[in-house]
Design a protein around this motif. Structure first.
Motif, PDB file in Angstrom:
ATOM      1  N   GLU A  54      -2.729  13.333   4.274  1.00 50.83           N
ATOM      2  CA  GLU A  54      -4.176  13.245   4.459  1.00 50.83           C
ATOM      3  C   GLU A  54      -4.920  13.324   3.128  1.00 50.83           C
ATOM      4  OE1 GLU A  54      -6.637  13.873   7.678  1.00 50.83           O
ATOM      5  OE2 GLU A  54      -5.261  12.166   7.740  1.00 50.83           O
ATOM      6  N   VAL A  55      -4.544  14.308   2.300  1.00 44.28           N
ATOM      7  CA  VAL A  55      -5.279  14.476   1.049  1.00 44.28           C
ATOM      8  C   VAL A  55      -4.887  13.417   0.020  1.00 44.28           C
ATOM      9  CG1 VAL A  55      -3.715  16.203   0.039  1.00 44.28           C
ATOM     10  CG2 VAL A  55      -6.123  16.179  -0.621  1.00 44.28           C
ATOM     11  N   VAL A  56      -3.626  12.970   0.038  1.00 47.77           N
ATOM     12  CA  VAL A  56      -3.215  11.892  -0.876  1.00 47.77           C
ATOM     13  C   VAL A  56      -3.942  10.600  -0.521  1.00 47.77           C
ATOM     14  CG1 VAL A  56      -1.305  10.392  -1.544  1.00 47.77           C
ATOM     15  CG2 VAL A  56      -0.973  12.866  -1.510  1.00 47.77           C
ATOM     16  N   VAL A  57      -3.891  10.214   0.742  1.00 46.06           N
ATOM     17  CA  VAL A  57      -4.498   8.945   1.167  1.00 46.06           C
ATOM     18  C   VAL A  57      -6.017   8.995   1.036  1.00 46.06           C
ATOM     19  CG1 VAL A  57      -4.897   7.409   3.140  1.00 46.06           C
ATOM     20  CG2 VAL A  57      -2.596   8.284   2.672  1.00 46.06           C
ATOM     21  N   HIS A  58      -6.630  10.051   1.534  1.00 48.06           N
ATOM     22  CA  HIS A  58      -8.089  10.112   1.450  1.00 48.06           C
ATOM     23  C   HIS A  58      -8.575  10.301   0.012  1.00 48.06           C
ATOM     24  CE1 HIS A  58      -8.744   9.612   5.609  1.00 48.06           C
ATOM     25  NE2 HIS A  58      -8.345  10.811   6.000  1.00 48.06           N
ATOM     26  N   ARG A  72       8.063   9.116   2.956  1.00 47.89           N
ATOM     27  CA  ARG A  72       9.169   9.338   3.900  1.00 47.89           C
ATOM     28  C   ARG A  72       8.651   9.707   5.282  1.00 47.89           C
ATOM     29  NH1 ARG A  72      12.724  12.708  -0.564  1.00 47.89           N
ATOM     30  NH2 ARG A  72      13.852  10.904  -1.423  1.00 47.89           N
ATOM     31  N   PHE A  73       7.625  10.540   5.320  1.00 47.24           N
ATOM     32  CA  PHE A  73       7.062  10.924   6.611  1.00 47.24           C
ATOM     33  C   PHE A  73       6.397   9.724   7.297  1.00 47.24           C
ATOM     34  CE2 PHE A  73       3.803  12.504   9.468  1.00 47.24           C
ATOM     35  CZ  PHE A  73       4.499  13.444  10.196  1.00 47.24           C
ATOM     36  N   PHE A  74       5.594   8.985   6.559  1.00 46.11           N
ATOM     37  CA  PHE A  74       4.902   7.835   7.142  1.00 46.11           C
ATOM     38  C   PHE A  74       5.894   6.825   7.708  1.00 46.11           C
ATOM     39  CE2 PHE A  74       0.610   7.925   4.618  1.00 46.11           C
ATOM     40  CZ  PHE A  74       0.275   9.107   5.255  1.00 46.11           C
ATOM     41  N   ALA A  75       6.989   6.591   6.992  1.00 47.52           N
ATOM     42  CA  ALA A  75       7.970   5.601   7.440  1.00 47.52           C
ATOM     43  C   ALA A  75       8.737   6.054   8.673  1.00 47.52           C
ATOM     44  CB  ALA A  75       8.945   5.286   6.304  1.00 47.52           C
ATOM     45  N   THR A 118       2.985   3.697   0.070  1.00 51.48           N
ATOM     46  CA  THR A 118       2.420   4.708   0.966  1.00 51.48           C
ATOM     47  C   THR A 118       1.051   4.282   1.482  1.00 51.48           C
ATOM     48  OG1 THR A 118       3.619   6.477  -0.163  1.00 51.48           O
ATOM     49  CG2 THR A 118       1.685   7.124   1.124  1.00 51.48           C
ATOM     50  N   MET A 119       0.211   3.815   0.585  1.00 52.81           N
ATOM     51  CA  MET A 119      -1.126   3.393   0.988  1.00 52.81           C
ATOM     52  C   MET A 119      -1.078   2.158   1.885  1.00 52.81           C
ATOM     53  SD  MET A 119      -3.188   5.681  -0.191  1.00 52.81           S
ATOM     54  CE  MET A 119      -4.804   4.888  -0.013  1.00 52.81           C
ATOM     55  N   ALA A 120      -0.131   1.281   1.642  1.00 53.03           N
ATOM     56  CA  ALA A 120       0.023   0.112   2.510  1.00 53.03           C
ATOM     57  C   ALA A 120       0.472   0.541   3.907  1.00 53.03           C
ATOM     58  CB  ALA A 120       1.018  -0.867   1.906  1.00 53.03           C
ATOM     59  N   MET A 121       1.388   1.517   3.983  1.00 55.09           N
ATOM     60  CA  MET A 121       1.794   2.029   5.289  1.00 55.09           C
ATOM     61  C   MET A 121       0.621   2.693   6.004  1.00 55.09           C
ATOM     62  SD  MET A 121       5.687   3.520   5.056  1.00 55.09           S
ATOM     63  CE  MET A 121       5.566   4.369   3.472  1.00 55.09           C
ATOM     64  N   ALA A 122      -0.346   3.178   5.230  1.00 62.20           N
ATOM     65  CA  ALA A 122      -1.558   3.773   5.809  1.00 62.20           C
ATOM     66  C   ALA A 122      -2.599   2.710   6.140  1.00 62.20           C
ATOM     67  CB  ALA A 122      -2.148   4.802   4.848  1.00 62.20           C
ATOM     68  N   GLY A 123      -2.254   1.434   5.920  1.00 61.28           N
ATOM     69  CA  GLY A 123      -3.137   0.347   6.317  1.00 61.28           C
ATOM     70  C   GLY A 123      -4.169  -0.057   5.300  1.00 61.28           C
ATOM     71  N   ARG A 124      -4.035   0.402   4.058  1.00 63.19           N
ATOM     72  CA  ARG A 124      -5.014   0.059   3.018  1.00 63.19           C
ATOM     73  C   ARG A 124      -4.598  -1.252   2.340  1.00 63.19           C
ATOM     74  NH1 ARG A 124      -5.947   4.477   6.009  1.00 63.19           N
ATOM     75  NH2 ARG A 124      -7.582   5.825   5.127  1.00 63.19           N
ATOM     76  N   ALA A 125      -5.253  -2.321   2.712  1.00 58.21           N
ATOM     77  CA  ALA A 125      -4.847  -3.668   2.312  1.00 58.21           C
ATOM     78  C   ALA A 125      -4.895  -3.873   0.804  1.00 58.21           C
ATOM     79  CB  ALA A 125      -5.716  -4.707   3.012  1.00 58.21           C
ATOM     80  N   VAL A 126      -5.818  -3.241   0.120  1.00 57.00           N
ATOM     81  CA  VAL A 126      -5.952  -3.449  -1.319  1.00 57.00           C
ATOM     82  C   VAL A 126      -4.680  -3.031  -2.048  1.00 57.00           C
ATOM     83  CG1 VAL A 126      -7.041  -1.201  -1.742  1.00 57.00           C
ATOM     84  CG2 VAL A 126      -7.469  -3.091  -3.308  1.00 57.00           C
ATOM     85  N   TYR A 127      -3.961  -2.056  -1.525  1.00 59.11           N
ATOM     86  CA  TYR A 127      -2.707  -1.631  -2.143  1.00 59.11           C
ATOM     87  C   TYR A 127      -1.568  -2.580  -1.796  1.00 59.11           C
ATOM     88  CZ  TYR A 127      -4.988   2.658  -3.569  1.00 59.11           C
ATOM     89  OH  TYR A 127      -5.835   3.567  -4.165  1.00 59.11           O
ATOM     90  N   ALA A 128      -1.628  -3.201  -0.641  1.00 60.44           N
ATOM     91  CA  ALA A 128      -0.601  -4.172  -0.266  1.00 60.44           C
ATOM     92  C   ALA A 128      -0.587  -5.344  -1.234  1.00 60.44           C
ATOM     93  CB  ALA A 128      -0.828  -4.662   1.162  1.00 60.44           C
ATOM     94  N   CYS A 140      -1.455  -5.037   7.224  1.00 58.17           N
ATOM     95  CA  CYS A 140      -2.592  -4.249   6.730  1.00 58.17           C
ATOM     96  C   CYS A 140      -3.910  -4.940   7.077  1.00 58.17           C
ATOM     97  CB  CYS A 140      -2.504  -4.084   5.212  1.00 58.17           C
ATOM     98  SG  CYS A 140      -1.265  -2.905   4.657  1.00 58.17           S
ATOM     99  N   ALA A 141      -3.935  -6.241   6.929  1.00 57.52           N
ATOM    100  CA  ALA A 141      -5.168  -6.998   7.168  1.00 57.52           C
ATOM    101  C   ALA A 141      -5.578  -6.955   8.633  1.00 57.52           C
ATOM    102  CB  ALA A 141      -5.006  -8.437   6.715  1.00 57.52           C
ATOM    103  N   SER A 142      -4.603  -6.809   9.514  1.00 58.74           N
ATOM    104  CA  SER A 142      -4.918  -6.823  10.948  1.00 58.74           C
ATOM    105  C   SER A 142      -5.178  -5.429  11.482  1.00 58.74           C
ATOM    106  CB  SER A 142      -3.765  -7.454  11.725  1.00 58.74           C
ATOM    107  OG  SER A 142      -2.578  -6.708  11.564  1.00 58.74           O
TER     108      SER A 142
END
Length: 209
Positions: A111-115, A139-142, A182-192, A207-209
C-alpha cells in the motif's frame, strides 16, 4: 515473516512523509495515479489504513454495504485534516503503527510503496524504494488477488526483474525493474511502458483495461 516486514513499512512511511513536507498547497491538490484521488486524499487513505484493525474494518465495510469505494471515502474523510499540514501530521502519527485490517503485512507494505509512487510520479519527485522491500511486495502481488489484482495481471507470463531476485510464472517473458513490475501488477499503466520482452504488450494491455 510478516512481522519482519514492519520496519520496511515504517521506513517507507517515513520516506514519504519527508517528501510530503516540501509540498505546497497546489501540489497537495495535484492528481495522482490512483484514480480520481489527489495527493491529500491518498495520504489520508494511507493514514486510515494504519489506524483500522480487522474489527473496525468489518464494521466499516458492513456499514458501507460492502461498497469498497464508499468505505474508502468515509475513512479517507475521517483521516483528512482541515489543512494539508494537518493531514501530513496525522500521517506522521501513524508512521510506526503496526495496526492493519489483516496480518498480510506484505499487502500493507505494498500500500505505501504503490501509493507513494502514485503521489511521487506525477509530482516528479525522485525516490526509489529498496529493491529488497519492493521484492517482498512483488512476490505478494504475484501470488494473490488481494489489495490489487496482481495474480490476474501476471497470469500466463514470466516476470523477471532486471535489478533483483524477483522472478515468477511461466509464459512469455516480461522484464523490467522490480518497481516497474510491481506497479504494473498494481495496474499502473505508465510503469508498464517501462517493461520489455515478448510478454510486455500483454501486461501493458491488461493495465490499460
Amino acid at each position: 515473516m510478516a512481522g519482519t516486514l514492519w520496519p520496511a513499512v515504517h521506513a517507507e512511511r517515513a520516506a514519504l512523509a519527508a517528501d510530503l513536507a516540501g509540498l505546497d498547497d497546489k501540489q497537495w491538490a495535484h492528481p495522482t495515479l490512483c484514480g480520481d484521488w489527489v495527493v491529500e486524499e491518498v495520504v489520508a487513505h494511507l493514514t486510515a489504513g494504519a489506524r483500522i484493525n480487522m474489527a473496525r474494518w468489518l464494521v466499516s465495510i458492513v456499514g458501507a454495504r460492502f461498497n469498497a469505494d464508499l468505505h474508502n471515502q468515509r475513512r479517507m474523510a475521517e483521516h483528512r485534516g482541515a489543512t494539508p499540514a494537518e493531514t501530513l501530521e496525522l500521517f506522521r502519527q501513524v508512521s510506526t503503527s503496526t495496526t492493519a485490517p489483516t496480518r498480510d503485512t506484505a499487502a500493507w507494505l505494498g500500500e505505501v510503496v504503490v501509493h507513494g509512487e502514485d503521489i511521487r510520479r506525477p509530482l516528479g519527485l525522485s525516490y526509489t524504494p529498496p529493491v529488497a522491500t519492493v521484492t517482498e511486495v512483488a512476490r505478494f502481488f504475484a501470488s494473490r488477488d488481494f489489495t490489487v489484482s496482481g495474480k490476474t495481471m501476471a497470469k500466463g507470463l514470466r516476470l523477471e526483474a532486471t535489478d533483483g531476485p524477483f522472478a515468477t510464472g511461466t509464459g512469455q517473458v516480461v522484464s523490467g525493474t522490480t518497481l516497474a513490475l510491481t506497479m504494473a501488477m498494481a495496474g499502473r499503466a505508465v510503469y508498464a511502458d517501462e517493461l520489455t520482452g515478448p510478454g510486455a504488450p500483454i501486461l501493458r494491455e491488461r493495465c490499460a483495461s
